[in-house]
Structure formats: structure tokens, C-alpha cells
Design an enzyme around this catalytic site. Structure first.
Site, PDB file in Angstrom:
ATOM      1  N   GLY A 148       0.903  -1.304  -0.049  1.00 41.11           N
ATOM      2  CA  GLY A 148      -0.058   0.022  -0.067  1.00 41.11           C
ATOM      3  C   GLY A 148       0.734   1.221   0.079  1.00 41.11           C
ATOM      4  CB  THR A 149       3.728   2.296   1.896  1.00 48.42           C
ATOM      5  OG1 THR A 149       3.176   1.864   3.277  1.00 48.42           O
ATOM      6  CG2 THR A 149       4.708   3.304   2.129  1.00 48.42           C
ATOM      7  CD  GLN A 206      -7.599  -1.123   6.845  1.00 48.90           C
ATOM      8  OE1 GLN A 206      -8.404  -1.995   6.976  1.00 48.90           O
ATOM      9  NE2 GLN A 206      -6.201  -0.955   7.453  1.00 48.90           N
ATOM     10  CB  SER A 264      -1.698  -3.454   1.074  1.00 50.42           C
ATOM     11  OG  SER A 264      -0.981  -4.149   1.859  1.00 50.42           O
ATOM     12  CB  ALA A 265      -1.449  -8.943  -0.606  1.00 52.86           C
ATOM     13  CB  THR A 268      12.665 -10.087 -10.813  1.00 51.85           C
ATOM     14  OG1 THR A 268      13.961  -9.575 -11.648  1.00 51.85           O
ATOM     15  CG2 THR A 268      12.370 -11.180 -10.985  1.00 51.85           C
ATOM     16  CB  CYS A 299       1.199   6.294  26.347  1.00 44.78           C
ATOM     17  SG  CYS A 299       1.667   6.795  28.136  1.00 44.78           S
TER      18      CYS A 299
END
Ligand SMILES: *Cc1c(COP(=O)(O)O)cnc(C)c1O
Length: 405
Positions: A72-73, A180, A200-201, A238, A326
């Protein structure tokens, strides 16, 4: 006790049928798909099949509109950078305040290094996009709009088909991060004005490190990664053939289970939400109550620091995640919750088809006591650390663990 996994928006279990489909491509079918001999031919054919499986899931018109990426990125980065290169006289980007870091970090970088103007469209308290601000930002200066199909933290769904039409009227390209949404919502891209889509897989029971960018035929695409002639010069290197075959199988299974996700998985999610809201006072659901992914529950607990809940659940073998970090004793709400002006931290439970009613029951059984315990203790940062906290370097009512390698 069997662990309970309710963090499927972070990643999903690889489906055993996906693993089975990949194994030959890690053994006998090792050929390079670019090779002009039998070893390459059969792998090339398998890649073609994977494109068709993805095409069916997203409703693409042509299978050659799909290029495989590392996830995805990379797809998000490639889409935005390509659009900027295609229209150098357009110097603005429109995105939302609640995108994934894959989009927001790139946009911030471009703003700093290339002096591009970035419009981050705000959202309301339910996470809905400010349509007036969106329309106002769409000028002839905009090269690309990048707005997610569904938010990973709250599950809120944006009206991307409509947003894409508006973008088109202004002459900008429209990209959507659908990581998503793919596999959870039915899609028919060929009937929309969307130009590019990332997926994304590993968010749909496929392997990690493989994804795809769909680019509508006719939309100019300039490759981010330069090298050999793979994938018609659109993504050199590849191909990750086992990953591609696994992504194809994951897509086929997602289509098969789409109805199950919309009904059974959704009813598990709803049962958890209803159960928590009924048994624990001062809790509410964050995000759009209607336009929301069927698998995602984002619940705010007043008077608790939200990191405390995932931490205590984790000790009981239950995995979920929080929308805040946090660090050094102070709570930093996530950028998504901040954009929604949500005053409380929230806990995200995200389901998938391998969850069961027993998983929901386990969580409902332990939640009231956990929240009571946290509400009884003073907030992290306003008290000294216990010996255990000092030893672990963590704040127990708000600790953040994870791999930072
Ligand atoms: C997970 C996720 C990404 C990143 O995908 P990777 O394949 O992990 O790089 C991008 N956008 C959204 C909305 C995500 O949930």
C-alpha cells in the site's frame, strides 16, 4: 487459552489457501517471468491470472490496468509522484487530514522539499469529510486529489465516487488509498471517475510486501522505480511472483467471502459494540455510525487512557489496538482522532472472517473489569511510576509496545 486476534486493520492472517497457492512459486515454479522459455512462461501465465483475479474484485475494465508493487505504501507514493510529474504546471495536492502516513508523510515531504501546496481537508466529529472545504480547494492548480476510501482507525467510508467526479470537473487526477476498503466493500471501478487506486495484500489475508496500484487505462503513469522493462516499464524489478500469486488468490477469496463480511463479520462487530456500550457506562462509538466498514469498531472510553485497554487485553491474550501513543508519560492522540476533535482516546477492534462469537464473548467477559481498573487509577504522567513500570520502561495505563527495529 486460544489467543483472540481483533487487530485485522493492522494485518490479517494469511489464508491457508493463499499459502497453498504460493508454495509452487517458491519451489518448482521459480522461473523469471521475463524469461523467454518454459520456466518463465508458466510463471508469466500465473501473474496474468493474478491480475484477472484482482480485476474481478475491484471491477476494473482491463487486467493490464493493474501493476504490482511492494504494498500500500509504495502504491500511494507511486500514484502521487506520477501525477505531479505528469502535470508540472499544477503545484497543489488535495488530501484529507485523516489519511494513512503513507500519504500524509509524503505530502509533508513534498511541501518542504518542492514547495508544493497541500490542502488537508478537515473532517467533522463523526469523521465525515468537509465537502465545502473540499470543493473550495479544487482549483486548476491541483495536480492530484488523494483521499482514502475508508479510514483504517475508525472505518469511516468517504464518498470517493462523488469526490472523484468533483475532482474530474476541476481537471485534477483522483487517487484513492483503498487499502482498508478492498475486499470489504463491493467495487466497480470501471463505472467511476476514479483514476488510481492503491491496495495491499496483507490487509486481505494475503502475504506482506505485495500490493497493487490500479491505473485507469488512458491515465498517464510515470514509473517511480526505474530499471528493467518489467510490467510494461511501469514498475521495474523482477516481480515478487509468489506474492503476486498469493495476492491473486487472496482477491478471489475476498470476493467469495464478501457477503460473509457484510453480514456475519458485521454482526460480530455489532455484538461487540452493543455489548460494550451496554455493560460499560460513558463509552461511545467513534466514526460515522452508518457509512462505516463492516469490520471496524472504534470505541471511546471516557476517563481512561486508551492505551491502557489494549495493554491489559494483550496480557489476557486478546489483540486490539489504540488510537493513541503514550510516549514519555504523555498521551498523544492519533492524528485521526485529533482531526475529529475527539476528546478521548479510543480502542480499535477490527474483525475478519476468521473471528468467531467466542472471540466477542471473551472480550465482553473481561472488558468491564479492565475499564473499572483503569478508571480507578490516576492518569499516566500525573503520577510516579510503579516498580514494574520503571523496570519495563513502560507506563502501564498507557504503554506503547511494538517493533521499532
Ligand atoms: C496498511 C495501510 C497502508 C499501508 O499498506 P502497506 O502494504 O502496509 O504498505 C496504507 N493505507 C492504509 C489505509 C492502510 O491501512
Amino acid at each position: 487459552m486460544r489467543p483472540v486476534y481483533l487487530d485485522n486493520n493492522a494485518t490479517t492472517r494469511v489464508d491457508p489457501d493463499v499459502v497453498k497457492s504460493m508454495l509452487p512459486f517458491l519451489t518448482d515454479q521459480f522461473g523469471n517471468p521475463s524469461s523467454a522459455h518454459a520456466f518463465g512462461d508458466s510463471v508469466c501465465a500465473a501473474m496474468k491470472k493474478a491480475r484477472r483475479q484482482l480485476q474481478a474484485l475491484i471491477g476494473a475494465q482491463f487486467d493490464d490496468e493493474i501493476i504490482f508493487t511492494s504494498g500500500g505504501t509504495e502504491s500511494d507514493n507511486a500514484a502521487i509522484l506520477s501525477a505531479l510529474e505528469a502535470t508540472p504546471n499544477r503545484t497543489e495536492i488535495v488530501t484529507s487530514a485523516v489519511e494513512h502516513p503513507a500519504v500524509l508523510t509524503l505530502c509533508a515531504h513534498l511541501e518542504q522539499t518542492r514547495r508544493l501546496k497541500v490542502h488537508r481537508i478537515p473532517v467533522d466529529r463523526s469523521g465525515r469529510l468537509d465537502l465545502d472545504a473540499y470543493k473550495a480547494a479544487l482549483t486548476p492548480h491541483v495536480a492530484i486529489v488523494s483521499i482514502m476510501w475508508a479510514n483504517n482507525e475508525t472505518g469511516t467510508i468517504f464518498p470517493v465516487a462523488r469526490l472523484a467526479e468533483l475532482a474530474k470537473e476541476s481537471g485534477a487526477l483522483f487517487h484513492t488509498d483503498a487499502v482498508q476498503a478492498v475486499g470489504k466493500l463491493p467495487m466497480d471501478l470501471k463505472s467511476t471517475a476514479i483514476d488510481m487506486l492503491s491496495l495491499s495484500a496483507h490487509k486481505l489475508h494475503g502475504p506482506k510486501g505485495i500490493g497493487a496500484l490500479w491505473i485507469k487505462r488512458g491515465v498517464h503513469f510515470s514509473s517511480m522505480i526505474k530499471g528493467g522493462h518489467q510490467q510494461r516499464d511501469r514498475r521495474a524489478g523482477t516481480e515478487n511472483t509468489p506474492g503476486i500469486v498469493g495476492l491473486g488468490m487472496a482477491a478471489e477469496l475476498a470476493l467469495k467471502f464478501m457477503e460473509d463480511t457484510a453480514t456475519r463479520v458485521k454482526s460480530l462487530r455489532d455484538r461487540l459494540e452493543d455489548g460494550i456500550l451496554q455493560s460499560i457506562p460513558n463509552t461511545y462509538v467513534t466514526g460515522d455510525p452508518v457509512e462505516r466498514l463492516p469490520n471496524t469498531a472504534n470505541i471511546s472510553f471516557e476517563h481512561t487512557e486508551s492505551d491502557g485497554i489494549p495493554h491489559l487485553l494483550s496480557r489476557l491474550g486478546i489483540a486490539c489496538s489504540s488510537g493513541s501513543a503514550c510516549t514519555s508519560g504523555s498521551m498523544e492522540p492519533s492524528h485521526v482522532l485529533s482531526a475529529m476533535k475527539s476528546p478521548h482516546g479510543a480502542v480499535r477492534f477490527s474483525f475478519a472472517r476468521d473471528n468467531s462469537e467466542a472471540d466477542v464473548d471473551r472480550v465482553l467477559q473481561v472488558m468491564p473489569a479492565i475499564v473499572e481498573k483503569l478508571r480507578g487509577s490516576p492518569p499516566c504522567g500525573s503520577r510516579g511510576r510503579s516498580p514494574e513500570e520503571a523496570r519495563s520502561g513502560l507506563c502501564l495505563s498507557g504503554s506503547r509496545t511494538g517493533c521499532h527495529s
